[in-house]
Design a protein around this motif. Structure first.
Motif, PDB file in Angstrom:
ATOM      1  N   PRO A   6      33.515  38.880  30.868  1.00  0.00           N
ATOM      2  CA  PRO A   6      33.310  38.504  31.669  1.00  0.00           C
ATOM      3  C   PRO A   6      33.696  39.920  33.011  1.00  0.00           C
ATOM      4  O   PRO A   6      33.809  41.076  32.439  1.00  0.00           O
ATOM      5  N   GLN A   7      33.397  39.633  34.267  1.00  0.00           N
ATOM      6  CA  GLN A   7      34.066  40.169  34.774  1.00  0.00           C
ATOM      7  C   GLN A   7      35.637  39.755  35.471  1.00  0.00           C
ATOM      8  O   GLN A   7      35.729  38.402  35.614  1.00  0.00           O
ATOM      9  N   ILE A   8      36.566  40.899  35.298  1.00  0.00           N
ATOM     10  CA  ILE A   8      37.749  40.621  35.927  1.00  0.00           C
ATOM     11  C   ILE A   8      38.509  40.574  37.495  1.00  0.00           C
ATOM     12  O   ILE A   8      38.316  42.380  37.562  1.00  0.00           O
ATOM     13  N   LEU A   9      39.396  40.690  37.769  1.00  0.00           N
ATOM     14  CA  LEU A   9      40.411  41.509  39.039  1.00  0.00           C
ATOM     15  C   LEU A   9      41.392  41.634  38.183  1.00  0.00           C
ATOM     16  O   LEU A   9      42.256  40.789  37.348  1.00  0.00           O
ATOM     17  N   VAL A  10      41.192  43.040  38.555  1.00  0.00           N
ATOM     18  CA  VAL A  10      43.032  44.019  38.254  1.00  0.00           C
ATOM     19  C   VAL A  10      43.884  43.540  39.679  1.00  0.00           C
ATOM     20  O   VAL A  10      43.181  44.821  40.772  1.00  0.00           O
ATOM     21  N   HIS A  11      44.902  43.974  39.503  1.00  0.00           N
ATOM     22  CA  HIS A  11      45.710  45.255  40.324  1.00  0.00           C
ATOM     23  C   HIS A  11      46.556  45.960  39.855  1.00  0.00           C
ATOM     24  O   HIS A  11      47.186  45.632  38.572  1.00  0.00           O
ATOM     25  N   MET A  43      43.540  28.220  38.362  1.00  0.00           N
ATOM     26  CA  MET A  43      43.688  29.567  38.917  1.00  0.00           C
ATOM     27  C   MET A  43      42.638  30.577  38.289  1.00  0.00           C
ATOM     28  O   MET A  43      41.964  30.943  37.481  1.00  0.00           O
ATOM     29  N   VAL A  44      41.980  31.700  39.710  1.00  0.00           N
ATOM     30  CA  VAL A  44      41.743  32.912  39.686  1.00  0.00           C
ATOM     31  C   VAL A  44      42.723  33.781  39.433  1.00  0.00           C
ATOM     32  O   VAL A  44      43.058  34.202  39.960  1.00  0.00           O
ATOM     33  N   PRO A  45      42.459  34.436  37.897  1.00  0.00           N
ATOM     34  CA  PRO A  45      43.949  35.344  37.705  1.00  0.00           C
ATOM     35  C   PRO A  45      43.546  36.607  38.457  1.00  0.00           C
ATOM     36  O   PRO A  45      42.007  37.005  37.936  1.00  0.00           O
ATOM     37  N   ILE A  46      45.335  37.564  38.814  1.00  0.00           N
ATOM     38  CA  ILE A  46      44.512  38.768  38.683  1.00  0.00           C
ATOM     39  C   ILE A  46      45.118  39.897  37.911  1.00  0.00           C
ATOM     40  O   ILE A  46      45.961  39.480  38.186  1.00  0.00           O
ATOM     41  N   PRO A  48      46.917  42.417  35.148  1.00  0.00           N
ATOM     42  CA  PRO A  48      47.885  44.119  35.679  1.00  0.00           C
ATOM     43  C   PRO A  48      46.759  44.628  35.091  1.00  0.00           C
ATOM     44  O   PRO A  48      45.841  45.264  34.574  1.00  0.00           O
ATOM     45  N   GLN A  49      46.912  46.057  35.926  1.00  0.00           N
ATOM     46  CA  GLN A  49      46.206  47.392  35.989  1.00  0.00           C
ATOM     47  C   GLN A  49      45.963  47.893  34.291  1.00  0.00           C
ATOM     48  O   GLN A  49      47.580  47.696  33.525  1.00  0.00           O
ATOM     49  N   GLY A  50      44.788  48.183  33.912  1.00  0.00           N
ATOM     50  CA  GLY A  50      44.959  48.277  32.493  1.00  0.00           C
ATOM     51  C   GLY A  50      44.184  47.332  31.567  1.00  0.00           C
ATOM     52  O   GLY A  50      43.718  47.971  30.929  1.00  0.00           O
ATOM     53  N   ALA A  51      44.491  46.661  31.938  1.00  0.00           N
ATOM     54  CA  ALA A  51      43.194  45.041  31.579  1.00  0.00           C
ATOM     55  C   ALA A  51      42.186  45.663  31.629  1.00  0.00           C
ATOM     56  O   ALA A  51      41.691  45.795  33.147  1.00  0.00           O
ATOM     57  N   THR A  52      41.424  45.537  30.644  1.00  0.00           N
ATOM     58  CA  THR A  52      39.722  45.422  30.546  1.00  0.00           C
ATOM     59  C   THR A  52      38.958  43.653  30.484  1.00  0.00           C
ATOM     60  O   THR A  52      39.849  42.758  29.314  1.00  0.00           O
ATOM     61  N   PRO A  53      37.795  43.665  30.375  1.00  0.00           N
ATOM     62  CA  PRO A  53      36.981  42.878  29.931  1.00  0.00           C
ATOM     63  C   PRO A  53      36.524  42.534  28.509  1.00  0.00           C
ATOM     64  O   PRO A  53      37.029  44.037  27.917  1.00  0.00           O
ATOM     65  N   LEU A  54      37.070  42.129  27.651  1.00  0.00           N
ATOM     66  CA  LEU A  54      36.462  41.808  26.072  1.00  0.00           C
ATOM     67  C   LEU A  54      35.911  40.790  26.079  1.00  0.00           C
ATOM     68  O   LEU A  54      35.953  39.605  26.568  1.00  0.00           O
ATOM     69  N   ARG A  55      35.563  40.360  24.657  1.00  0.00           N
ATOM     70  CA  ARG A  55      33.994  39.987  24.205  1.00  0.00           C
ATOM     71  C   ARG A  55      34.275  39.898  22.931  1.00  0.00           C
ATOM     72  O   ARG A  55      33.655  40.943  22.529  1.00  0.00           O
ATOM     73  N   VAL A  56      34.784  38.615  22.388  1.00  0.00           N
ATOM     74  CA  VAL A  56      34.606  38.362  20.652  1.00  0.00           C
ATOM     75  C   VAL A  56      33.364  37.185  20.559  1.00  0.00           C
ATOM     76  O   VAL A  56      33.484  36.536  20.318  1.00  0.00           O
ATOM     77  N   GLY A  57      32.289  38.016  19.524  1.00  0.00           N
ATOM     78  CA  GLY A  57      31.154  37.179  19.147  1.00  0.00           C
ATOM     79  C   GLY A  57      31.127  36.057  20.631  1.00  0.00           C
ATOM     80  O   GLY A  57      30.889  36.817  21.809  1.00  0.00           O
ATOM     81  N   GLU A  58      31.153  35.012  21.203  1.00  0.00           N
ATOM     82  CA  GLU A  58      31.325  34.241  22.593  1.00  0.00           C
ATOM     83  C   GLU A  58      31.887  33.647  23.374  1.00  0.00           C
ATOM     84  O   GLU A  58      31.309  33.207  24.338  1.00  0.00           O
TER      85      GLU A  58
END
Length: 122
Positions: A6-11, A43-46, A48-58
């Protein structure tokens, strides 16, 4: 914006006025969107800085600063600010619809809820 699927927003800010929140991470494949379901709605989450997208299987989710992770279906608690308008002028990732606004998640105290055993991150 970070990632692709996924794409995520970070702040990178510590938010004043954050209130306790609980939510459930929800991936909506048709919208390519990682939401958080809260008492106030979806809600669309924003993150914290340093968070990264993750995919585990599906399953999609987010790896948090400090080593924790939240995947689709996980409940979590922490602090955040509910915003109707985008406080950081960011475009929502994927085809996310801002149904009930945005959730700016505070970097301190994010905890996955409902774990069996010790309550530590898996």
């Amino acid at each position: 914006m970070v990632g692709v699927d996924p794409q995520i927003l970070v702040h990178g800010t510590r938010e004043e006025g954050a209130v306790p929140i609980t939510g459930r991470v929800k991936w909506i494949g048709g919208e390519a969107c990682l939401y958080v379901d809260t008492e106030s709605g979806r809600m669309v989450p924003i993150w914290p800085q340093g968070a990264t997208p993750l995919r585990v299987g599906e399953r999609r989710g987010v790896a948090l600063p400090g080593g924790g992770r939240l995947l689709d279906g996980d409940r979590f608690g922490g602090a955040g600010i509910l915003q109707q308008e985008d406080p950081l002028f960011m475009q929502a990732p994927g085809r996310c619809r801002r149904q009930n606004g945005l959730l700016v998640i505070d970097p301190v105290g994010i905890e996955r809820l409902g774990l069996q055993g010790s309550g530590s991150w898996e």
